[in-house]
Design a protein around this motif. Sequence first.
Motif, PDB file in Angstrom:
ATOM      1  N   PRO A  20      20.342 -26.183 -66.943  1.00  0.00           N
ATOM      2  CA  PRO A  20      19.744 -25.314 -67.960  1.00  0.00           C
ATOM      3  C   PRO A  20      20.650 -24.119 -68.275  1.00  0.00           C
ATOM      4  N   LEU A  21      21.625 -24.329 -69.175  1.00  0.00           N
ATOM      5  CA  LEU A  21      22.615 -23.297 -69.469  1.00  0.00           C
ATOM      6  C   LEU A  21      22.640 -23.021 -70.967  1.00  0.00           C
ATOM      7  N   THR A  22      22.245 -21.817 -71.346  1.00  0.00           N
ATOM      8  CA  THR A  22      22.303 -21.443 -72.759  1.00  0.00           C
ATOM      9  C   THR A  22      23.682 -20.885 -73.088  1.00  0.00           C
ATOM     10  N   LEU A  29      23.263 -19.077 -82.713  1.00  0.00           N
ATOM     11  CA  LEU A  29      23.031 -20.124 -81.700  1.00  0.00           C
ATOM     12  C   LEU A  29      22.993 -19.567 -80.279  1.00  0.00           C
ATOM     13  N   ILE A  30      22.976 -18.252 -80.131  1.00  0.00           N
ATOM     14  CA  ILE A  30      23.167 -17.649 -78.803  1.00  0.00           C
ATOM     15  C   ILE A  30      22.174 -18.128 -77.754  1.00  0.00           C
ATOM     16  N   ASP A  31      20.941 -18.459 -78.161  1.00  0.00           N
ATOM     17  CA  ASP A  31      19.949 -18.887 -77.170  1.00  0.00           C
ATOM     18  C   ASP A  31      19.777 -20.400 -77.096  1.00  0.00           C
ATOM     19  N   LEU A  38      24.520 -28.300 -78.625  1.00  0.00           N
ATOM     20  CA  LEU A  38      25.498 -27.927 -79.638  1.00  0.00           C
ATOM     21  C   LEU A  38      26.266 -29.164 -80.121  1.00  0.00           C
ATOM     22  N   SER A  39      26.592 -29.171 -81.394  1.00  0.00           N
ATOM     23  CA  SER A  39      27.418 -30.255 -81.932  1.00  0.00           C
ATOM     24  C   SER A  39      28.850 -30.086 -81.429  1.00  0.00           C
ATOM     25  N   GLY A  55      31.585 -29.498 -83.122  1.00  0.00           N
ATOM     26  CA  GLY A  55      32.207 -28.335 -83.750  1.00  0.00           C
ATOM     27  C   GLY A  55      31.667 -27.023 -83.214  1.00  0.00           C
ATOM     28  N   GLU A  56      30.348 -26.982 -82.984  1.00  0.00           N
ATOM     29  CA  GLU A  56      29.728 -25.756 -82.438  1.00  0.00           C
ATOM     30  C   GLU A  56      30.223 -25.487 -81.021  1.00  0.00           C
ATOM     31  N   MET A  57      30.390 -26.561 -80.239  1.00  0.00           N
ATOM     32  CA  MET A  57      30.861 -26.392 -78.864  1.00  0.00           C
ATOM     33  C   MET A  57      32.284 -25.850 -78.852  1.00  0.00           C
ATOM     34  N   GLN A  58      33.132 -26.372 -79.752  1.00  0.00           N
ATOM     35  CA  GLN A  58      34.508 -25.869 -79.795  1.00  0.00           C
ATOM     36  C   GLN A  58      34.534 -24.402 -80.212  1.00  0.00           C
ATOM     37  N   ARG A  59      33.641 -24.006 -81.121  1.00  0.00           N
ATOM     38  CA  ARG A  59      33.558 -22.603 -81.526  1.00  0.00           C
ATOM     39  C   ARG A  59      33.049 -21.732 -80.375  1.00  0.00           C
ATOM     40  N   ALA A  60      32.122 -22.288 -79.573  1.00  0.00           N
ATOM     41  CA  ALA A  60      31.637 -21.549 -78.405  1.00  0.00           C
ATOM     42  C   ALA A  60      32.775 -21.313 -77.405  1.00  0.00           C
TER      43      ALA A  60
END
Length: 249
Positions: free
Chosen positions: A84-86, A113-115, A121-122, A124-129
């Motif tokens: 469980p990791l946000t 998407l912070i929470d 995450l998709s 692309g979103e994961m790479q941005r994170a």
Amino acid sequence: MKAPLIELSAIGHAFQGNRVLSDVSLTIETGQIITLIGPNGAGKTTLVKIVLSLLKPDTGTVTRAPDLRVGYMPQKLHIDPTLPLTLRRFLSLAEPSLQLCLNALAEVGIEKLIDMPLQSLSGGEMQRALLARAILRKPNLLVLDEPVQGVDVIGQEGLYRLIGQLRDRLDCGVLMVSHDLHLVMSATDEVICLNQHVCCHGHPDQVSTNPAFIELFGSRTAPYTHHHDHSHDSGDNSGSVYSGDGHHD
């Protein structure tokens, strides 16, 4: 003129007698995007570890700027789907200040998407994170290992544009490792083609026609035209560059 962020001179390294790097030299300046390409086993990972000070070369010298601050984006993050990791918690492991975490997420365009759980995450979103985590400490050198891994072509274009914008905003140097020859070559100032030694290097459209490059990646190429909307001290980087035929491992 600023001193280079990092300068590698005649670097060599071997593992158990197997030479993986030989006489490799590399200089990264502020404001410069350098992309490292090469087949599997070419020594790219070893070279990155030397840049990150995780590995000491057997031969050669490494000179770092006294104020060098490195932000690193790994190739991929494997997360247990039951963990469980946000995104908020993930960034807080590197930076306890919520405001600084939000600022970094805003810079890469995913503050909303912070929470969210990381697992949702998709690509692309994961790479941005991961990119947000790399810029948390305002680095002056970004080291990005396959930054568009697992991202579709449209998302890749967006990520490469973002990397260019971050380079400008942070006034940093960027070292990218990539197999994505089609798009990455439009997003870089210099390409270094590595196969245990430097086979060729230079502006993307010069490298793409170099016999050493063609020998490694084949000659089936398609033009990709790109026009920079910013200038560089080294001159205009606009023009045609070329793609390899798909991914090369």
